[in-house]
Design an enzyme around this catalytic site. Structure first.
Site, mmCIF file in Angstrom:
data_model
loop_
_atom_site.group_PDB
_atom_site.id
_atom_site.type_symbol
_atom_site.label_atom_id
_atom_site.label_comp_id
_atom_site.label_asym_id
_atom_site.label_seq_id
_atom_site.Cartn_x
_atom_site.Cartn_y
_atom_site.Cartn_z
ATOM 1 N N ARG A 50 29.341 41.596 40.797
ATOM 2 C CA ARG A 50 28.637 42.030 42.002
ATOM 3 C C ARG A 50 29.566 42.568 43.095
ATOM 4 O O ARG A 50 29.315 43.632 43.658
ATOM 5 C CB ARG A 50 27.818 40.853 42.592
ATOM 6 C CG ARG A 50 26.490 40.645 41.949
ATOM 7 C CD ARG A 50 26.175 39.165 41.891
ATOM 8 N NE ARG A 50 27.091 38.529 40.969
ATOM 9 C CZ ARG A 50 26.853 38.422 39.654
ATOM 10 N NH1 ARG A 50 25.722 38.831 39.171
ATOM 11 N NH2 ARG A 50 27.745 37.884 38.845
ATOM 12 N N THR A 51 30.605 41.824 43.416
ATOM 13 C CA THR A 51 31.405 42.198 44.589
ATOM 14 C C THR A 51 32.100 43.536 44.355
ATOM 15 O O THR A 51 32.017 44.455 45.178
ATOM 16 C CB THR A 51 32.425 41.087 44.910
ATOM 17 O OG1 THR A 51 31.726 39.846 44.989
ATOM 18 C CG2 THR A 51 33.134 41.363 46.218
ATOM 19 N N LYS A 80 54.383 41.848 36.140
ATOM 20 C CA LYS A 80 55.858 41.962 36.161
ATOM 21 C C LYS A 80 56.463 41.138 37.293
ATOM 22 O O LYS A 80 57.670 41.155 37.489
ATOM 23 C CB LYS A 80 56.260 43.436 36.338
ATOM 24 C CG LYS A 80 55.710 44.361 35.280
ATOM 25 C CD LYS A 80 56.045 45.811 35.641
ATOM 26 C CE LYS A 80 55.103 46.769 34.945
ATOM 27 N NZ LYS A 80 55.114 48.096 35.576
ATOM 28 N N HIS A 129 34.497 33.815 51.132
ATOM 29 C CA HIS A 129 33.919 35.043 50.586
ATOM 30 C C HIS A 129 33.061 35.640 51.713
ATOM 31 O O HIS A 129 31.828 35.599 51.675
ATOM 32 C CB HIS A 129 33.063 34.701 49.364
ATOM 33 C CG HIS A 129 32.740 35.858 48.468
ATOM 34 N ND1 HIS A 129 32.901 37.184 48.848
ATOM 35 C CD2 HIS A 129 32.227 35.889 47.214
ATOM 36 C CE1 HIS A 129 32.517 37.965 47.853
ATOM 37 N NE2 HIS A 129 32.107 37.210 46.847
HETATM 38 N N1 CP Z 1 28.622 36.682 44.133
HETATM 39 C C1 CP Z 1 29.787 37.120 43.592
HETATM 40 O O1 CP Z 1 30.853 37.056 44.213
HETATM 41 O O2 CP Z 1 29.655 37.632 42.342
HETATM 42 P P1 CP Z 1 30.845 38.269 41.483
HETATM 43 O O3 CP Z 1 31.816 37.151 41.159
HETATM 44 O O4 CP Z 1 30.178 38.852 40.280
HETATM 45 O O5 CP Z 1 31.521 39.296 42.347
#
Ligand code: CP
Length: 305
Positions: A50-51, A80, A129
């Protein structure tokens, strides 16, 4: 704001402005060319669906272009021994904005200290997040037309789940909200978040009985137990499978309540829940595009002034 690293940067009026921009983004397309000639780099050291893809979709819909490394741990010069700081210094010469996801808490903040272009934290280990929190709040606002005067059950892995940690921090800018922490003993909400909520006067309590939380909740925010963050599989198994949302849960939930989840899910929401109109998690994921369009537009326009 030049960089987006943590929710504590956000203020209520800025968030509401961003939501108005996100509403407008629903009718914007690449043809409008809002970010013509601008380049976004997505630098992902951890997996994502998603992100990464919603940021890339957002940039393309704004008329910009995208450079992407989806497994930077293996397919960038990290293998590396290159540091995040050096990688960011280099990529900043190729792109106008960098979205970074990293397994180490604080990695995005470190990147921001050396980057001449905006850095966006796409998830830093068990830390934060922040853009997920923005899209989560946008979804609550969109679905319920408010984010004050709510009872919100945060369910599942509250220790390692960076999305739910960031969401909890968003409630510092609300009034009259009750947070219920419904988590297995091994993964409680962290003291850092509790202290921030105390300082902001947000009410919260631990509620081990999911049924009791469902009856009073306006929002149920379910989360995955973060298998990859546990030291041993035994510890993971002890925390897993305790709080599941299923058809019986729907019977307890109020008619106007919504169920959210940052996704991906494993088994913590039964697929039988998906067809219920209160299941908002797929609409929530879709909102990620509009919020990220609004955010990129703001960051990149500000950085070109
Ligand atoms: N919600 C979310 O962060 O999903 P992803 O890990 O798929 O980006």
């Amino acid at each position: 704001m030049k960089h987006i690293v943590a929710v504590e940067q956000f203020e209520r009026e800025w968030v509401l402005d961003l939501f108005r921009d996100a509403d407008r983004m629903k009718s914007v397309s690449a043809r409008d060319g809002l970010l013509n000639d601008r380049i976004l780099a997505t630098l992902f050291y951890e997996p994502s669906t998603r992100t990464r893809l919603s940021f890339e979709s957002a940039m393309l819909r704004l008329g910009g272009q995208v450079l992407s490394t989806e497994n930077a741990l293996e397919f960038s010069s990290a293998i590396k021994g290159e540091s995040v700081e050096d990688t960011v210094r280099i990529v900043a010469g190729y792109a106008d904005c960098i979205v970074i996801r990293h397994h180490e808490q604080g990695a995005a903040a470190r990147a921001a200290t050396v980057s001449p272009v905006p850095i966006v934290n796409g998830g830093d280990g068990p830390g934060e997040h922040p853009t997920q929190a923005l899209l989560d709040f946008y979804t609550i606002h969109d679905e319920l037309n408010q984010f004050d005067d709510l009872t919100v059950a945060l369910v599942g892995d509250l220790r390692f789940g960076r999305a739910v940690r960031s969401l909890a921090m968003m409630f510092r800018m609300t009034s009259n909200v009750n947070l219920l922490f419904v988590s297995p003993d091994a993964v409680p909400m962290g003291d850092d978040v509790r202290q921030a909520l105390n300082a902001a006067g947000v009410r919260y309590r631990d509620e081990p009985d999911l049924g009791k939380a469902l009856v009073v909740a306006d929002v149920v925010y379910q989360t995955r137990i973060q298998r990859e963050r546990f030291a041993t599989q035994d510890e993971y198994r002890a925390a897993q499978g305790i709080y599941i949302l299923n058809e019986e849960s729907l019977a307890l939930l109020g008619p106007k309540a919504i169920i959210m989840h940052p996704l991906p899910r494993v088994d913590e929401i039964s697929p039988a829940v998906d067809a219920d109109p209160r299941a908002a998690y797929f609409r929530q994921a879709r909102n990620g595009v509009y919020i990220r369009m609004a955010l990129l537009n703001q960051l990149l326009r500000a950085s070109s002034n």
